[in-house]
Scaffold this active site. Structure first.
Site, PDB file in Angstrom:
ATOM      1  N   SER A   1       0.803  -1.225   0.000  1.00 42.70           N
ATOM      2  CA  SER A   1       0.000   0.000   0.000  1.00 42.70           C
ATOM      3  C   SER A   1       0.834   1.273   0.000  1.00 42.70           C
ATOM      4  O   SER A   1       0.293   2.368  -0.152  1.00 42.70           O
ATOM      5  CB  SER A   1      -0.907   0.019   1.228  1.00 42.70           C
ATOM      6  OG  SER A   1      -1.710  -1.136   1.215  1.00 42.70           O
TER       7      SER A   1
ATOM      8  N   HIS B   1     -15.545   0.572   4.023  1.00 44.55           N
ATOM      9  CA  HIS B   1     -15.294   1.978   4.314  1.00 44.55           C
ATOM     10  C   HIS B   1     -16.428   2.868   3.858  1.00 44.55           C
ATOM     11  O   HIS B   1     -16.328   4.082   3.942  1.00 44.55           O
ATOM     12  CB  HIS B   1     -13.993   2.427   3.644  1.00 44.55           C
ATOM     13  CG  HIS B   1     -12.777   1.740   4.175  1.00 44.55           C
ATOM     14  ND1 HIS B   1     -12.077   0.791   3.469  1.00 44.55           N
ATOM     15  CD2 HIS B   1     -12.144   1.833   5.380  1.00 44.55           C
ATOM     16  CE1 HIS B   1     -11.070   0.342   4.184  1.00 44.55           C
ATOM     17  NE2 HIS B   1     -11.095   0.950   5.368  1.00 44.55           N
TER      18      HIS B   1
ATOM     19  N   CYS C   1      -7.681   2.271   1.997  1.00 44.21           N
ATOM     20  CA  CYS C   1      -8.822   1.540   1.433  1.00 44.21           C
ATOM     21  C   CYS C   1      -8.432   0.910   0.103  1.00 44.21           C
ATOM     22  O   CYS C   1      -8.112   1.600  -0.864  1.00 44.21           O
ATOM     23  CB  CYS C   1     -10.002   2.499   1.229  1.00 44.21           C
ATOM     24  SG  CYS C   1     -11.357   1.705   0.342  1.00 44.21           S
TER      25      CYS C   1
END
Lengths: 379, 648
Positions: free
Chosen positions: B333, B378, B391
């Site tokens: 990420s 989310h 996310c």
């Protein structure tokens, strides 16, 4: 030319005394001066070449004294006596060579020296003088140029001791003795065609000797002479290092006791056979030329004295002694500078070594005697 | 035939004799001329040649090694030093029986039994009169063991030489590198005459990269040698001028490394496998470069036994492996801030546009959904929160909108997919995939096709996209500097130890990331600050709260083993199959002074393992220095040598 009168009466007296002394001692002044200068130069070089070895210096001076004594003594001997003694001396020398040869055979080793207990010497040195003496003696009463029969006898006189010496083995000395004898024959008027034929035969003999007689080490020396780089650390080493020494000396040299080649042991036999390279390194081309010019002066003076002699024996012997002396010089300097193969020939009056010194000075003693006792006829 | 009576004709004989005398005189003159010619040739024409020969004869050059330059950190603390040590040297030409000598030394356990062939080859590769070090850093006990037996080993002697010492042990070893005995492999790259007398050479890191500057120039001393090769002071009255040249010490190298930050990084990594790289975004200075586990660099300077080397190289944790430069991992990420910028750049999304996150994302034609990494939903989420909360669905969608070639085109200027060009050797690069890349990478036609799902995966830094920690550091520094790029560098200056003159190495500016408006940077920074304040790194385990400076960061988790969409996450995965943990950050956000990356192999979730290490480094660098720098370990490293009795 107008001679400048010597100013001081005392100086004049000194010269007169010196001249008288020389005359009384049957000596030749210029020759003596030439030899003295060479010997002094030799001592100076030896001090450096021996690595400041005072022991060697003392012995070298002793050798010089012995040689001078021999010269002085022989200069007093009348030529007639020399002539009479010649065959006996020759016979005695050959006898000693045989003794040495037999001893060597028994002892199974190279033998050059004869040990008489109180003195050790090489009998071959006697022959250096005895052979030309014997040759001159043989030709004395015979018409010149020598006949074929005479030549045969002379060849025998020369070759018998030479062969014994080659067997020792000492090629250098044998060559010098042959040269000394041959000089007598040549000066006696050996026809030119025989010389040429002899040269041819000599080449053939050399080939034969190469194939059958020479020892391996001798053959190697010749090969190395042809191409020293062939074996730079082995047998070529002598020649390469001596040429480096001479070449690096340049015109003016590195200075006394400053030759790196000599002082650091790169130069082999630096105080004996290769001392000429030390001169080249430390005194340069000028030093070497000075020495060679001194030699030339001595030879020229000796030849001049010879030319004044009247009887055959004196002329032949004296010319042989003078010429052989130059042969010594040329072989040694030629070998050290790489012109000639390495043969064990010392530089006359400079190389360290007693026998050679005594023999050479004895030779000059004989020469002086021959000159000073000459018959003053015919001129 | 009647005998021919020959009568001596004195006159004729005399004339003949005088002719011969004349000829003889001429011959003598000619011979003398030949001799003079020869002397002229030797002493005038070939004078230079023979002079050189005689010079070469008499003098031998004894090298005087120059002292190696020191390596200091950015504050001047010495990290690599020179220290006197005893070593065994062998002079081949003085050894009568080389094999016997080496065997004898091995039986005294002074050299390793299994290294005899190597030593022999090394000895043979040097010149016969050169002293070749065959064993470095003898201990006191070994010293005495040799001294007792010395008579058995002519040609082997103890020499005191300066060797390399690293006062902080393994600290920063993957940046510093180490020195070791010059091996055959080094010979082609060095000038052997310049290295006569030098025993050690830099092998890795700065020691190797700056070998030329560190080495200095060896001096020499001419030693008089006689024909036997023995050195003599003087020979009789002969004492010529001998030349000598003082050695010129190597330059001191000043690193960009901040010792405190480096220590914080390595202590943080203790007990883990991983890497930390911290960069000053304003210059490209590498403030910390750590790869853990490391090794003690002085081991190599001392001379490693085969067993020791084997132990190091076969260690399952691979201490010799420079993870920071050579380890390639999925970016995870950490890629999301850059993807966000790409989205804004290409207009694929606006910063305020919400994307609905139901916990998974469906791609047409794919049977299985793309899962939200950490589960949960989310709901409607916009860019800043998507970064802060990491996310996945948001970025699946964004990557899908962008298409792979837009992505890779945009990401390339950040340094993805190519080495950063740091000034030490050995760097590898990760992979920045694109359609072209895939075509070239695979041979089979069917494999060359780029699938839409692969783009989607790339949105969260998985799939083909891989990075090294070094590339990550360069990327986050670029982000921190709002697109300005510098080549990372470890060496900032060199100092001549004799004159004290400092030569600075100017930072090398790279092409900036083009065309990103300030407001885009602001939004992404806001998302990254959010990560710390309310997002993935806000949990207590991350230890990122209560900093005296503002931090922007991003966590990352790189999958080691891919997990099927509906398979339950198993926390008891084999330790080595757990995900790698990433954390990238920079601070202070307003004017970044440090940008860093932390990688913890198999650390699991990024915030838990990597973020606390980042905090230590940030604190160490940004907080005022109050004895935060630890002194070097008390005892000198040489004394900690492994006992030779037990070494084998």
């Amino acid at each position: 030319m107008i001679r400048q009168p010597v100013e001081s009466p005392s100086a004049r007296r000194t010269i007169t005394i010196a001249t008288r002394l020389l005359l009384a001692l049957q000596l030749d002044g210029p020759l003596l001066v030439g030899l003295g200068l060479i010997a002094c130069f030799g001592l100076v070089v030896l001090y450096s070449a021996s690595g400041q070895d005072m022991g060697k210096m003392v012995r070298a001076v002793l050798h010089l004294c012995l040689g001078t004594a021999a010269m002085l003594g022989l200069a007093q001997v009348r030529p007639q006596l020399l002539r009479r003694v010649a065959p006996w001396l020759y016979g005695f020398g050959v006898f000693l060579l045989v003794v040495v040869f037999v001893e060597g055979e028994i002892g199974k080793g190279a033998q050059r020296w004869l040990d008489l207990g109180f003195i050790r010497f090489q009998p071959s040195e006697i022959l250096k003088i005895a052979v030309p003496m014997a040759c001159a003696w043989y030709l004395q009463e015979r018409p010149l140029p020598p006949s074929a029969k005479s030549l045969g006898v002379l060849a025998a006189i020369i070759l018998v001791p030479s062969a014994l010496i080659i067997k020792q083995p000492d090629l250098g000395t044998a060559l010098l003795i042959m040269a000394a004898g041959t000089m007598v024959i040549i000066m006696a008027g050996l026809p030119v065609w025989i010389m040429l034929a002899g040269l041819l035969a000599g080449s053939g003999a050399a080939w034969f000797a190469w194939a059958h007689l020479l020892h391996d080490y001798q053959r190697e020396r010749v090969l190395t002479f042809i191409d020293p780089q062939n074996d730079p650390l082995g047998s070529g080493y002598h020649i390469i290092q001596s040429q480096i020494a001479i070449g690096s000396g340049g015109v003016f040299g590195k200075g006394w006791m400053n030759g790196s080649q000599a002082q650091l042991d790169y130069l082999p036999e630096r105080h004996t056979d290769f001392i000429f390279a030390v001169i080249g390194e430390e005194f340069g081309m000028l030093g070497q030329m000075l020495l060679v010019l001194l030699y030339l002066f001595v030879v020229a003076r000796a030849l001049y004295l010879t030319s004044q002699m009247q009887d055959t024996f004196a002329r032949l012997l004296a010319s042989s002694l003078a010429l052989t002396f130059f042969v010594y010089v040329f072989i040694n300097t030629g070998m050290v500078s790489g012109l000639l193969p390495v043969v064990g020939v010392p530089l006359p009056l400079v190389s360290y070594g007693g026998t050679s010194m005594v023999t050479l000075l004895a030779g000059f003693g004989i020469l002086m005697s021959l000159y000073s006792h000459r018959k003053l006829v015919g001129t | 035939m009647a005998p021919k009576v020959s009568i001596k004709n004195f006159f004729r004989e005399q004339r003949l004799f005088q002719q011969r005398m004349l000829v003889a005189t001429i011959l003598i003159g000619a011979a003398a001329l030949v001799l003079f010619g020869r002397l002229f040739l030797l002493q005038v024409v070939r004078y230079d040649y023979y002079l050189e020969q005689s010079q070469g004869n008499r003098a031998r050059l004894d090298p005087i090694p120059a002292s190696r330059g020191l390596i200091r950190d950015r504050n001047g603390v010495v990290m690599a030093d020179n220290q006197a040590a005893y070593q065994l040297e062998l002079v081949r030409e003085q050894v009568t029986d080389l094999d016997g000598t080496l065997k004898g030394l091995a039986s005294l356990q002074l050299i390793p039994e299994d290294g005899l062939a190597d030593i022999k080859r090394l000895v043979k590769s040097r010149r016969g009169f050169e002293g070749v070090p065959i064993r470095l850093r003898l201990t006191e006990e070994e010293l005495s063991r040799f001294a007792v037996n010395r008579h058995r080993f002519p040609g082997v002697d103890i020499r005191t030489r300066l060797t390399r010492a690293y006062p902080y042990g393994e600290l920063g070893v993957h940046a510093l590198g180490y020195v070791a005995a010059i091996s055959e492999a080094d010979l082609p790259r060095i000038d052997r005459s310049a290295y006569a007398g030098t025993t050690l050479i830099g092998k890795l890191g700065v020691e190797s990269a700056r070998e030329k500057e560190l080495h200095g120039t060896n001096g020499f001393r001419e030693v008089l040698v006689n024909a036997q090769g023995r050195s003599v002071q003087k020979a009789g009255a002969f004492a010529p001028d001998l030349r000598s040249r003082a050695p010129k010490a190597g330059s001191d190298i000043i690193l960009s490394i901040d010792l405190a930050a480096q220590q914080a990084a390595e202590e943080g990594l203790k007990g883990r496998r991983g890497a930390v790289v911290a960069i000053d975004p304003a210059t490209g200075d590498v403030l910390a470069l750590a790869s853990h586990p490391g090794f003690d660099p002085s081991l190599f300077g001392r001379g490693l036994t085969r067993a020791e080397y084997h132990e190091l190289s076969s260690d399952i944790d691979r201490p010799l492996f420079n993870r920071a430069l050579r380890g390639t991992y999925p970016a995870g990420s950490t890629v999301k801030p850059v993807i966000s910028l790409a989205g804004l750049h290409y207009g694929a999304v606006t910063a305020d546009e919400p994307i609905y996150c139901p916990g998974s994302w469906m791609l047409r034609g794919y049977a299985k959904p793309f899962r939200e990494g950490r589960g949960g939903t989310h709901h409607a989420i916009a860019m800043e929160d998507a970064i802060a909360k990491s996310c996945d669905v948001y970025f699946y969608e964004l990557a899908h909108r962008l298409e792979v070639d837009h992505l890779s085109e945009f990401m390339a200027p950040f340094g993805y997919g190519k080495p950063t060009g740091i000034d030490i050797a050995g760097e590898l690069s990760g992979i920045l995939p694109s359609k072209d890349w895939k075509k070239q990478r695979f041979k089979r036609r069917a494999d060359q096709i780029w699938f839409p799902g692969e783009t989607v995966n790339m949105g969260i830094g998985q799939g083909y996209l891989t990075v090294t920690p070094m590339e990550q550091a360069s990327m986050i520094a670029t982000v921190a500097a709002r697109g300005k790029r510098f080549k990372p560098r470890l060496v900032t200056a060199m100092r001549d130890p004799e004159t004290g003159v400092v030569t600075k190495v100017e930072p090398e500016v790279l092409a900036s990331v083009p065309g990103i408006p300030e407001k885009d940077w602001d939004r992404v920074f806001a998302g990254m600050v959010g990560t710390i304040q309310r997002g993935t790194a806000a949990q207590p385990a991350a230890n990122m709260a209560h900093t005296a400076y503002t931090v922007a960061g991003k966590t990352g988790t790189a999958q080691v083993v891919s997990i099927a969409a509906n398979e339950k996450l198993d926390k008891r995965l084999e330790e080595r199959q757990r995900d790698h943990s990433w954390f990238v950050a920079f601070a202070p956000v307003e004017a970044p002074r440090i940008a860093l990356v932390v990688l913890v192999e198999n650390g699991g979730f990024g915030a838990a393992a990597a973020a606390p290490i980042a905090r230590r480094v940030l604190d160490a660098y940004l907080l005022p220095k109050n004895a935060s720098t630890q002194p070097p370990p008390g005892a000198s490293t040489a004394d900690k040598d492994i006992d030779p009795e037990t070494a084998e």
